[in-house]
Scaffold this motif. Structure first.
Motif, PDB file in Angstrom:
ATOM      1  N   SER A  17       0.845  -1.188   0.000  1.00  0.00           N
ATOM      2  CA  SER A  17       0.000   0.000   0.000  1.00  0.00           C
ATOM      3  C   SER A  17       0.882   1.240   0.000  1.00  0.00           C
ATOM      4  O   SER A  17       1.907   1.280   0.692  1.00  0.00           O
ATOM      5  N   THR A  18       0.494   2.229  -0.780  1.00  0.00           N
ATOM      6  CA  THR A  18       1.126   3.541  -0.759  1.00  0.00           C
ATOM      7  C   THR A  18       0.054   4.561  -0.399  1.00  0.00           C
ATOM      8  O   THR A  18      -1.015   4.585  -1.017  1.00  0.00           O
ATOM      9  N   VAL A  19       0.324   5.374   0.596  1.00  0.00           N
ATOM     10  CA  VAL A  19      -0.676   6.323   1.097  1.00  0.00           C
ATOM     11  C   VAL A  19      -0.663   7.572   0.223  1.00  0.00           C
ATOM     12  O   VAL A  19       0.353   8.266   0.151  1.00  0.00           O
ATOM     13  N   PRO A  20      -1.782   7.888  -0.437  1.00  0.00           N
ATOM     14  CA  PRO A  20      -1.823   9.080  -1.299  1.00  0.00           C
ATOM     15  C   PRO A  20      -1.985  10.352  -0.487  1.00  0.00           C
ATOM     16  O   PRO A  20      -2.398  10.313   0.678  1.00  0.00           O
ATOM     17  N   PRO A  21      -1.709  11.504  -1.077  1.00  0.00           N
ATOM     18  CA  PRO A  21      -1.930  12.771  -0.377  1.00  0.00           C
ATOM     19  C   PRO A  21      -3.408  12.931  -0.014  1.00  0.00           C
ATOM     20  O   PRO A  21      -4.300  12.573  -0.787  1.00  0.00           O
ATOM     21  N   GLY A  22      -3.652  13.450   1.163  1.00  0.00           N
ATOM     22  CA  GLY A  22      -5.015  13.706   1.589  1.00  0.00           C
ATOM     23  C   GLY A  22      -5.824  12.478   1.940  1.00  0.00           C
ATOM     24  O   GLY A  22      -7.055  12.552   2.039  1.00  0.00           O
ATOM     25  N   ALA A  23      -5.168  11.353   2.126  1.00  0.00           N
ATOM     26  CA  ALA A  23      -5.888  10.117   2.434  1.00  0.00           C
ATOM     27  C   ALA A  23      -6.590  10.230   3.777  1.00  0.00           C
ATOM     28  O   ALA A  23      -6.037  10.749   4.745  1.00  0.00           O
ATOM     29  N   ALA A  24      -7.825   9.732   3.829  1.00  0.00           N
ATOM     30  CA  ALA A  24      -8.583   9.740   5.075  1.00  0.00           C
ATOM     31  C   ALA A  24      -8.102   8.610   5.977  1.00  0.00           C
ATOM     32  O   ALA A  24      -7.424   7.671   5.525  1.00  0.00           O
ATOM     33  N   ALA A  25      -8.452   8.708   7.245  1.00  0.00           N
ATOM     34  CA  ALA A  25      -8.119   7.630   8.178  1.00  0.00           C
ATOM     35  C   ALA A  25      -8.764   6.332   7.698  1.00  0.00           C
ATOM     36  O   ALA A  25      -9.885   6.328   7.176  1.00  0.00           O
ATOM     37  N   LYS A  26      -8.061   5.237   7.861  1.00  0.00           N
ATOM     38  CA  LYS A  26      -8.531   3.946   7.375  1.00  0.00           C
ATOM     39  C   LYS A  26      -9.047   3.107   8.543  1.00  0.00           C
ATOM     40  O   LYS A  26      -8.413   3.042   9.598  1.00  0.00           O
ATOM     41  N   ARG A  27     -10.187   2.477   8.346  1.00  0.00           N
ATOM     42  CA  ARG A  27     -10.772   1.602   9.361  1.00  0.00           C
ATOM     43  C   ARG A  27     -10.461   0.157   8.982  1.00  0.00           C
ATOM     44  O   ARG A  27     -10.872  -0.327   7.927  1.00  0.00           O
ATOM     45  N   VAL A  28      -9.728  -0.535   9.844  1.00  0.00           N
ATOM     46  CA  VAL A  28      -9.355  -1.932   9.603  1.00  0.00           C
ATOM     47  C   VAL A  28     -10.192  -2.810  10.517  1.00  0.00           C
ATOM     48  O   VAL A  28     -10.084  -2.730  11.752  1.00  0.00           O
ATOM     49  N   LEU A  29     -11.021  -3.653   9.935  1.00  0.00           N
ATOM     50  CA  LEU A  29     -11.916  -4.495  10.721  1.00  0.00           C
ATOM     51  C   LEU A  29     -11.186  -5.696  11.303  1.00  0.00           C
ATOM     52  O   LEU A  29     -10.241  -6.216  10.691  1.00  0.00           O
ATOM     53  N   PRO A  30     -11.603  -6.159  12.462  1.00  0.00           N
ATOM     54  CA  PRO A  30     -11.007  -7.392  13.006  1.00  0.00           C
ATOM     55  C   PRO A  30     -11.328  -8.559  12.085  1.00  0.00           C
ATOM     56  O   PRO A  30     -12.442  -8.672  11.554  1.00  0.00           O
ATOM     57  N   ASP A  31     -10.336  -9.427  11.881  1.00  0.00           N
ATOM     58  CA  ASP A  31     -10.537 -10.564  10.979  1.00  0.00           C
ATOM     59  C   ASP A  31      -9.907 -11.855  11.490  1.00  0.00           C
ATOM     60  O   ASP A  31      -9.912 -12.867  10.799  1.00  0.00           O
ATOM     61  N   GLY A  32      -9.345 -11.811  12.695  1.00  0.00           N
ATOM     62  CA  GLY A  32      -8.705 -13.001  13.237  1.00  0.00           C
ATOM     63  C   GLY A  32      -7.290 -13.224  12.734  1.00  0.00           C
ATOM     64  O   GLY A  32      -6.640 -14.190  13.132  1.00  0.00           O
ATOM     65  N   PHE A  44       7.003  -4.196  12.075  1.00  0.00           N
ATOM     66  CA  PHE A  44       6.230  -4.465  13.283  1.00  0.00           C
ATOM     67  C   PHE A  44       5.185  -5.536  13.023  1.00  0.00           C
ATOM     68  O   PHE A  44       4.902  -5.904  11.879  1.00  0.00           O
ATOM     69  N   VAL A  45       4.634  -6.043  14.104  1.00  0.00           N
ATOM     70  CA  VAL A  45       3.575  -7.043  14.052  1.00  0.00           C
ATOM     71  C   VAL A  45       2.269  -6.386  14.466  1.00  0.00           C
ATOM     72  O   VAL A  45       2.214  -5.708  15.496  1.00  0.00           O
ATOM     73  N   ALA A  46       1.236  -6.556  13.666  1.00  0.00           N
ATOM     74  CA  ALA A  46      -0.111  -6.126  14.031  1.00  0.00           C
ATOM     75  C   ALA A  46      -0.869  -7.370  14.470  1.00  0.00           C
ATOM     76  O   ALA A  46      -1.157  -8.252  13.657  1.00  0.00           O
ATOM     77  N   GLY A  47      -1.138  -7.447  15.757  1.00  0.00           N
ATOM     78  CA  GLY A  47      -1.763  -8.639  16.302  1.00  0.00           C
ATOM     79  C   GLY A  47      -3.233  -8.744  15.954  1.00  0.00           C
ATOM     80  O   GLY A  47      -3.817  -7.825  15.363  1.00  0.00           O
ATOM     81  N   PRO A  48      -3.864  -9.848  16.318  1.00  0.00           N
ATOM     82  CA  PRO A  48      -5.298 -10.027  16.054  1.00  0.00           C
ATOM     83  C   PRO A  48      -6.124  -9.033  16.866  1.00  0.00           C
ATOM     84  O   PRO A  48      -5.932  -8.902  18.076  1.00  0.00           O
ATOM     85  N   ASP A  49      -7.007  -8.323  16.195  1.00  0.00           N
ATOM     86  CA  ASP A  49      -7.807  -7.298  16.851  1.00  0.00           C
ATOM     87  C   ASP A  49      -9.157  -7.848  17.305  1.00  0.00           C
ATOM     88  O   ASP A  49      -9.714  -8.754  16.688  1.00  0.00           O
ATOM     89  N   THR A  50      -9.689  -7.249  18.359  1.00  0.00           N
ATOM     90  CA  THR A  50     -11.035  -7.587  18.812  1.00  0.00           C
ATOM     91  C   THR A  50     -12.060  -6.576  18.324  1.00  0.00           C
ATOM     92  O   THR A  50     -13.254  -6.876  18.272  1.00  0.00           O
ATOM     93  N   VAL A  51     -11.601  -5.369  17.979  1.00  0.00           N
ATOM     94  CA  VAL A  51     -12.464  -4.330  17.426  1.00  0.00           C
ATOM     95  C   VAL A  51     -11.696  -3.627  16.308  1.00  0.00           C
ATOM     96  O   VAL A  51     -10.478  -3.804  16.173  1.00  0.00           O
ATOM     97  N   ALA A  52     -12.408  -2.833  15.515  1.00  0.00           N
ATOM     98  CA  ALA A  52     -11.773  -2.133  14.406  1.00  0.00           C
ATOM     99  C   ALA A  52     -10.718  -1.152  14.902  1.00  0.00           C
ATOM    100  O   ALA A  52     -10.875  -0.523  15.941  1.00  0.00           O
ATOM    101  N   GLN A  53      -9.659  -1.029  14.127  1.00  0.00           N
ATOM    102  CA  GLN A  53      -8.603  -0.061  14.402  1.00  0.00           C
ATOM    103  C   GLN A  53      -8.675   1.042  13.349  1.00  0.00           C
ATOM    104  O   GLN A  53      -8.836   0.758  12.162  1.00  0.00           O
ATOM    105  N   VAL A  54      -8.558   2.282  13.779  1.00  0.00           N
ATOM    106  CA  VAL A  54      -8.643   3.409  12.861  1.00  0.00           C
ATOM    107  C   VAL A  54      -7.363   4.221  12.964  1.00  0.00           C
ATOM    108  O   VAL A  54      -6.922   4.578  14.059  1.00  0.00           O
ATOM    109  N   GLY A  55      -6.749   4.497  11.812  1.00  0.00           N
ATOM    110  CA  GLY A  55      -5.520   5.273  11.813  1.00  0.00           C
ATOM    111  C   GLY A  55      -5.145   5.672  10.405  1.00  0.00           C
ATOM    112  O   GLY A  55      -5.697   5.160   9.430  1.00  0.00           O
ATOM    113  N   ALA A  56      -4.221   6.592  10.287  1.00  0.00           N
ATOM    114  CA  ALA A  56      -3.779   7.059   8.977  1.00  0.00           C
ATOM    115  C   ALA A  56      -2.266   7.238   8.995  1.00  0.00           C
ATOM    116  O   ALA A  56      -1.730   7.906   9.880  1.00  0.00           O
ATOM    117  N   ALA A  57      -1.600   6.623   8.029  1.00  0.00           N
ATOM    118  CA  ALA A  57      -0.163   6.820   7.869  1.00  0.00           C
ATOM    119  C   ALA A  57       0.077   8.135   7.124  1.00  0.00           C
ATOM    120  O   ALA A  57      -0.824   8.688   6.494  1.00  0.00           O
TER     121      ALA A  57
END
Length: 221
Positions: A17-32, A44-57
């Motif tokens: 993934s390449t983050v474009p200019p002006g990109a909105a925060a991304k919501r990543v859903l838990p998927d196991g 880094f390691v992104a572990g298994p989530d229990t709820v959605a994570q929201v962030g923007a690079a």
């Protein structure tokens, strides 16, 4: 820009993934799943989530990753999955600098990540593969435990070690993924609730909001 493809390892998806200019925060859903991620020279390691994570690079940021299917990533890292639940952990906190340095400096991050994972690969636990299949099919936890020859307590412990959470949470997350996939394919929400295994459409709405943080309509709109 985002793209994904089958990695050179079983049960693993490679992505970039390449983050474009002006990109909105991304919501990543838990998927196991568990991801091993290279981002601008950091790993880094992104572990298994229990709820959605929201962030923007930052704009222009480049990310490359391996997404390990449900129950497969923790064995590669040689640690219990529940130590990574809802966390992003620098790989340097898990492995020696001599192991992580070449990954951070790699000219081809995907090839480097695949080589790292291949050297540490462990085949998934067959019993836990069966548990994931049962959870995805909506089977009751007690029935899954009986089929795998495990007590409820043993199943809970094994699931936390393998998936990062217990069987009921795993089942909710996999059901969410099914529901979102159906909704994005254009199925009416009333049909989604039945096919995905919710009691009714109100149950679907509550569970999606609890896990994703937003209503289903916002996810697929």
């Amino acid at each position: 820009m985002y793209a994904e493809w089958a990695a050179k390892l079983p049960y693993v998806v490679a992505w970039r993934s390449t983050v474009p200019p002006g990109a909105a925060a991304k919501r990543v859903l838990p998927d196991g799943c568990l991801d091993l991620i290279w981002q601008d020279g950091s790993v880094f390691v992104a572990g298994p989530d229990t709820v959605a994570q929201v962030g923007a690079a930052a704009p222009g940021s480049r990310l490359f990753g391996l997404r390990f299917a449900v129950g497969t990533g923790a064995g590669v890292l040689g640690m219990p999955a529940d130590e990574l639940t809802d966390r992003q952990v620098p790989l340097a906190q898990i492995f020696a600098a001599a192991d992580v340095g070449p990954l951070a400096e790699a000219g081809d991050p995907i090839a480097a990540l695949e080589g790292f994972a291949r050297r540490r690969w462990r085949d998934p636990d067959r019993a836990m593969v069966a548990v994931a299949a049962g959870a995805r099919a909506g089977r009751a936890v007690a029935a899954i435990a009986d089929e795998c020859g495990l007590s409820a307590r043993h199943l809970q412990r094994r699931c936390r070690t393998t998936f990062g959470y217990g069987p009921k949470t795993l089942a909710r997350i996999l059901r969410l993924q099914t529901a979102v996939g159906l909704a994005r394919a254009g199925r009416p929400f009333a049909d989604v609730s039945v096919v995905a295994g919710y009691a009714d459409q109100a149950h679907l709405s509550r569970d999606v909001k609890a896990l994703a943080g937003v209503p289903l309509g916002e996810l697929v709109g």
